[in-house]
Design a protein around this motif. Structure first.
Motif, PDB file in Angstrom:
ATOM      1  N   SER A 168      10.304  -2.406  -5.493  1.00 13.21           N
ATOM      2  CA  SER A 168       9.162  -1.855  -6.207  1.00 13.21           C
ATOM      3  C   SER A 168       7.907  -2.570  -5.715  1.00 13.21           C
ATOM      4  O   SER A 168       7.973  -3.620  -5.059  1.00 13.21           O
ATOM      5  CB  SER A 168       9.319  -2.082  -7.715  1.00 13.21           C
ATOM      6  OG  SER A 168       9.236  -3.470  -8.011  1.00 13.21           O
ATOM      7  N   LYS A 169       6.760  -2.020  -6.017  1.00  6.86           N
ATOM      8  CA  LYS A 169       5.502  -2.644  -5.625  1.00  6.86           C
ATOM      9  C   LYS A 169       5.403  -4.055  -6.204  1.00  6.86           C
ATOM     10  O   LYS A 169       4.983  -4.999  -5.516  1.00  6.86           O
ATOM     11  CB  LYS A 169       4.332  -1.790  -6.105  1.00  6.86           C
ATOM     12  CG  LYS A 169       2.954  -2.294  -5.677  1.00  6.86           C
ATOM     13  CD  LYS A 169       1.892  -1.278  -6.079  1.00  6.86           C
ATOM     14  CE  LYS A 169       0.490  -1.691  -5.602  1.00  6.86           C
ATOM     15  NZ  LYS A 169      -0.021  -2.844  -6.349  1.00  6.86           N
ATOM     16  N   LEU A 178       0.795  -1.226   0.000  1.00  9.06           N
ATOM     17  CA  LEU A 178       0.000   0.000   0.000  1.00  9.06           C
ATOM     18  C   LEU A 178       0.828   1.277   0.000  1.00  9.06           C
ATOM     19  O   LEU A 178       0.288   2.361  -0.195  1.00  9.06           O
ATOM     20  CB  LEU A 178      -0.928   0.005   1.220  1.00  9.06           C
ATOM     21  CG  LEU A 178      -1.878  -1.185   1.335  1.00  9.06           C
ATOM     22  CD1 LEU A 178      -2.641  -1.128   2.645  1.00  9.06           C
ATOM     23  CD2 LEU A 178      -2.843  -1.212   0.157  1.00  9.06           C
ATOM     24  N   THR A 179       2.130   1.146   0.257  1.00 12.76           N
ATOM     25  CA  THR A 179       3.006   2.319   0.314  1.00 12.76           C
ATOM     26  C   THR A 179       4.292   2.017  -0.442  1.00 12.76           C
ATOM     27  O   THR A 179       4.654   0.852  -0.610  1.00 12.76           O
ATOM     28  CB  THR A 179       3.366   2.674   1.767  1.00 12.76           C
ATOM     29  OG1 THR A 179       4.031   1.557   2.375  1.00 12.76           O
ATOM     30  CG2 THR A 179       2.124   3.003   2.575  1.00 12.76           C
ATOM     31  N   LYS A 189       5.498  -9.851  -5.318  1.00 15.23           N
ATOM     32  CA  LYS A 189       6.047 -11.157  -5.713  1.00 15.23           C
ATOM     33  C   LYS A 189       6.707 -11.837  -4.516  1.00 15.23           C
ATOM     34  O   LYS A 189       6.574 -13.058  -4.318  1.00 15.23           O
ATOM     35  CB  LYS A 189       7.054 -11.003  -6.845  1.00 15.23           C
ATOM     36  CG  LYS A 189       7.613 -12.329  -7.364  1.00 15.23           C
ATOM     37  CD  LYS A 189       8.552 -12.121  -8.539  1.00 15.23           C
ATOM     38  CE  LYS A 189       8.970 -13.450  -9.152  1.00 15.23           C
ATOM     39  NZ  LYS A 189       9.599 -14.367  -8.189  1.00 15.23           N
ATOM     40  N   LEU A 190       7.405 -11.054  -3.707  1.00 19.54           N
ATOM     41  CA  LEU A 190       8.035 -11.606  -2.500  1.00 19.54           C
ATOM     42  C   LEU A 190       6.978 -12.219  -1.589  1.00 19.54           C
ATOM     43  O   LEU A 190       7.183 -13.315  -1.040  1.00 19.54           O
ATOM     44  CB  LEU A 190       8.796 -10.505  -1.759  1.00 19.54           C
ATOM     45  CG  LEU A 190       9.320 -10.865  -0.363  1.00 19.54           C
ATOM     46  CD1 LEU A 190      10.346 -12.002  -0.456  1.00 19.54           C
ATOM     47  CD2 LEU A 190       9.933  -9.638   0.308  1.00 19.54           C
ATOM     48  N   TYR A 191       5.863 -11.553  -1.443  1.00 17.63           N
ATOM     49  CA  TYR A 191       4.794 -12.073  -0.579  1.00 17.63           C
ATOM     50  C   TYR A 191       4.292 -13.413  -1.093  1.00 17.63           C
ATOM     51  O   TYR A 191       4.134 -14.376  -0.323  1.00 17.63           O
ATOM     52  CB  TYR A 191       3.657 -11.056  -0.510  1.00 17.63           C
ATOM     53  CG  TYR A 191       2.495 -11.508   0.340  1.00 17.63           C
ATOM     54  CD1 TYR A 191       2.594 -11.536   1.730  1.00 17.63           C
ATOM     55  CD2 TYR A 191       1.300 -11.923  -0.245  1.00 17.63           C
ATOM     56  CE1 TYR A 191       1.530 -11.956   2.518  1.00 17.63           C
ATOM     57  CE2 TYR A 191       0.231 -12.340   0.532  1.00 17.63           C
ATOM     58  CZ  TYR A 191       0.358 -12.360   1.909  1.00 17.63           C
ATOM     59  OH  TYR A 191      -0.702 -12.783   2.686  1.00 17.63           O
ATOM     60  N   ARG A 192       4.046 -13.485  -2.396  1.00 20.59           N
ATOM     61  CA  ARG A 192       3.572 -14.751  -2.971  1.00 20.59           C
ATOM     62  C   ARG A 192       4.634 -15.841  -2.850  1.00 20.59           C
ATOM     63  O   ARG A 192       4.338 -16.993  -2.517  1.00 20.59           O
ATOM     64  CB  ARG A 192       3.178 -14.561  -4.431  1.00 20.59           C
ATOM     65  CG  ARG A 192       1.978 -13.642  -4.642  1.00 20.59           C
ATOM     66  CD  ARG A 192       1.485 -13.705  -6.083  1.00 20.59           C
ATOM     67  NE  ARG A 192       2.518 -13.303  -7.039  1.00 20.59           N
ATOM     68  CZ  ARG A 192       2.705 -12.065  -7.452  1.00 20.59           C
ATOM     69  NH1 ARG A 192       1.932 -11.082  -6.970  1.00 20.59           N
ATOM     70  NH2 ARG A 192       3.649 -11.776  -8.324  1.00 20.59           N
ATOM     71  N   ASP A 193       5.871 -15.470  -3.102  1.00 21.92           N
ATOM     72  CA  ASP A 193       6.957 -16.449  -3.058  1.00 21.92           C
ATOM     73  C   ASP A 193       7.206 -16.973  -1.649  1.00 21.92           C
ATOM     74  O   ASP A 193       7.620 -18.122  -1.472  1.00 21.92           O
ATOM     75  CB  ASP A 193       8.256 -15.834  -3.596  1.00 21.92           C
ATOM     76  CG  ASP A 193       8.219 -15.600  -5.097  1.00 21.92           C
ATOM     77  OD1 ASP A 193       7.279 -16.095  -5.751  1.00 21.92           O
ATOM     78  OD2 ASP A 193       9.131 -14.916  -5.602  1.00 21.92           O
TER      79      ASP A 193
END
Length: 602
Positions: free
Chosen positions: A435-436, A428-429, A441-445
């Motif tokens: 980058s967003k 959100l920030t 992608k990091l969260y999904r990975d």
């Protein structure tokens, strides 16, 4: 217990008096929208909302006491939108037939549920029905800002009443005002926190997965985490229910077949009556034969409280959730999470594992010192060196009501204006190192990195060595490993069988045609269930392999007892400069304590 659509109509004897009036109260715990704009709703949701149960109990108490007079009954309808559709047209017609004598309360509304709440409220207000919105978003915004923000003003402009703070001791006023047609625009009790001893207990019948419900034994947290809303809404002072209150809650639910509980205290270890409450539960279990079991939330220093872990085990605690948050001390310091000491992480986890209790932990991605590379490395360190069972990931989110949100708002930082995304699952920030796209992608990975087949096997082997039921753990791992991938929601927002209604979509988005919506939904259901079945088969094969080796001893690096030299060997303590400095500080503090203890007394 749980929360489907339930109605309690209190109709006392009318002998000797005229036909009673009926004051109708509809309580709604709203859901929120998925990324396609559809309400997130399930055939069975996993966990009841304590806020709905609390308000239901309070209004039930109003009805029992007949606060509107002997000639007026109070009817309560409770709806949890995570498992029950909100029948807006039916609510309007029922209210109209009752001359709008009553109100609709949207309770426990979090920031991500606030847009949905306004969408539910709009047609109700157009029909002249009084509507009240309360919960963490309203309370957090009024706690942190002197001026009314545009989101709250939008509700006030619709004639919606806002309620900030906790309802214990205040609900009579609201019900009486609503019955007289004199509801105030705002009821602000955020600075008047009620005592909880002898307060009305939460209760609510309904439907969730399994025989589980929630309740709070206490409120407030003494720590200062900058991303937390609890401390600004419920305060930092411990307020708690008495052991008598807790016993009453347990007995009332046990009579209904409910024997599994999530104690929602943000940090039960800092409840000043934790021992008295545990002692009472131990008596219920060991002398009265009540097989009640619990999930509690604790901090990373709870194992240092004398007898806390041992009594938790005897009291039926089978699972604990820890806000681990990060293993980089610089990130913890930046978030004012000073109570988290990486030098205590292994001590704490091993203390819980020694008594056979599952460990869940939350891990936040996107602290200022995170990079995609460092976060991936940190997850691998956790897998290898920390005996965690279930790890769940969150974005660092500036939730309204938190210090982070207030600071960023004051600086004019670009914050995503869509409150629906403030669910800990969206970036959100701007981030200084990602980058967003990289952050998302990091969260999904992260889920895929932690829940690999090899690590799932490791988790089960560790659990089996500690005497934990690995069949049940394997099911929970399936839930956590696949929710984001298959349902595109965090496991805590997941449920059993996703339900979608063509007309339950954000008003800003078009209603899809019958010929597009239903074929797409049918295919989606088939694909999802096929993927769940495939994942379940893979995890079941791992479970069978581990169970077959039950007699074989197992250990690994994470299970080894804490030793003095591990701070020089393990990556947890050596992977970056701040970790090494944290170890040095802990060593110096220990030396000072040991030196002080060795000093002769006068």
């Amino acid at each position: 217990m749980g929360m489907g659509r339930v109605m309690l109509s209190l109709r006392h004897s009318t002998a000797g008096r005229s036909t009673p009036k009926h004051f109708r109260i509809v309580l709604i715990k709203p859901s929120h929208y998925d990324d396609d704009g559809y309400v997130i709703r399930w055939y069975r949701s996993p966990m009841p909302a304590n806020s709905l149960a609390s308000v239901y109990g309070l209004i039930d108490d109003c009805a029992q006491r007949r606060i509107l007079g002997a000639d007026t009954d109070i009817e309560i309808v409770a709806i949890d939108e995570t498992n029950t559709r909100v029948p807006i047209d039916r609510i309007i017609s029922d209210m109209r037939a009752n001359n709008n004598f009553g109100f609709v309360g949207l309770v426990g509304v979090q920031s991500n549920q606030y847009p949905r709440s306004l969408h539910i409220a709009k047609p109700l207000r157009a029909a002249g029905i009084p509507v009240i919105i309360g919960g963490f978003h309203v309370s957090g915004m009024l706690a942190m800002f002197d001026k009314i923000g545009p989101d709250l003003q939008a509700a006030l402009d619709m004639g919606i009443t806002l309620f900030a703070g906790e309802a214990e001791g205040r609900i009579d006023e609201v019900v009486l005002d609503a019955a007289k047609g004199t509801l105030k625009p705002i009821y602000n009790y955020i600075n008047e926190l009620p005592a909880l001893e002898d307060a009305v207990i939460p209760f609510l019948p309904g439907k969730t997965i399994g025989n589980v419900t929630t309740f709070d034994a206490g409120r407030g947290c003494p720590f200062q985490c900058s991303f937390c809303t609890i401390i600004n809404v419920q305060g930092r002072k411990s307020r708690r229910r008495s052991p008598d209150d807790v016993e009453l809650i347990l007995r009332r639910n046990y009579e209904q077949g409910i024997d599994r509980f999530f104690i929602t205290d943000d940090n039960f270890a800092r409840n000043k009556d934790w021992e008295a409450i545990f002692d009472r539960i131990i008596k219920l279990r060991e002398q009265d034969g009540m097989d009640v079991r619990f999930l509690i939330q604790v901090d990373t220093l709870c194992h240092k409280i004398p007898d806390f872990v041992a009594k938790a085990k005897r009291a039926g605690v089978t699972r604990i959730f820890i806000g681990l948050e990060n293993i980089n001390p610089d990130n913890l310091l930046a978030a004012k999470k000073r109570q988290n000491k990486i030098t205590e992480y292994r001590n704490m986890l091993l203390a819980w594992k020694a008594v056979g209790i599952w460990t869940y932990a939350g891990y936040i991605l996107g602290f200022p010192h995170d990079t995609p590379e460092s976060a991936r490395r940190d997850i691998e360190i956790i897998k290898k060196e920390m005996p965690l069972d279930v790890l769940e990931f969150f974005f660092l989110t500036p939730l309204p009501g938190s210090e982070d949100h207030k600071v960023l708002s004051g600086k004019g930082a670009p914050l995503d204006p869509d409150l629906n995304k403030y669910d800990l699952e969206h970036a959100l920030t701007p981030h200084p190192n990602m980058s967003k796209t990289e952050w998302e992608k990091l969260y999904r990975d992260a889920w895929a990195i932690y829940y690999t087949p090899s690590h799932i096997e490791t988790i089960l082997r560790r659990a089996q060595a500690y005497g934990i039921n690995i069949w049940r753990l394997a099911q929970i791992i399936l839930w956590f490993a696949q929710s984001l991938t298959i349902e595109k929601v965090h496991p805590l927002q997941g449920g059993f069988v996703r339900l979608k209604n063509r007309h339950e979509r954000r008003p800003e988005l078009p209603v899809e045609s019958v010929w597009r919506f239903y074929p797409q939904l049918t295919w989606e259901v088939i694909v999802k269930h096929a993927r769940v079945a495939a994942a379940a088969c893979r995890i079941f094969r791992i479970y069978r392999r581990v169970a077959a080796g039950a007699q074989m001893p197992y250990t690994d690096q994470s299970m080894t007892p804490v030793s003095d030299d591990e701070t020089q060997r393990l990556e947890l303590f050596t992977h970056n400069k701040s970790a090494r400095e944290a170890v040095d500080r802990a060593r110096k503090i220990k030396m000072l304590i040991d030196s002080s203890a060795a000093q002769p007394t006068a």
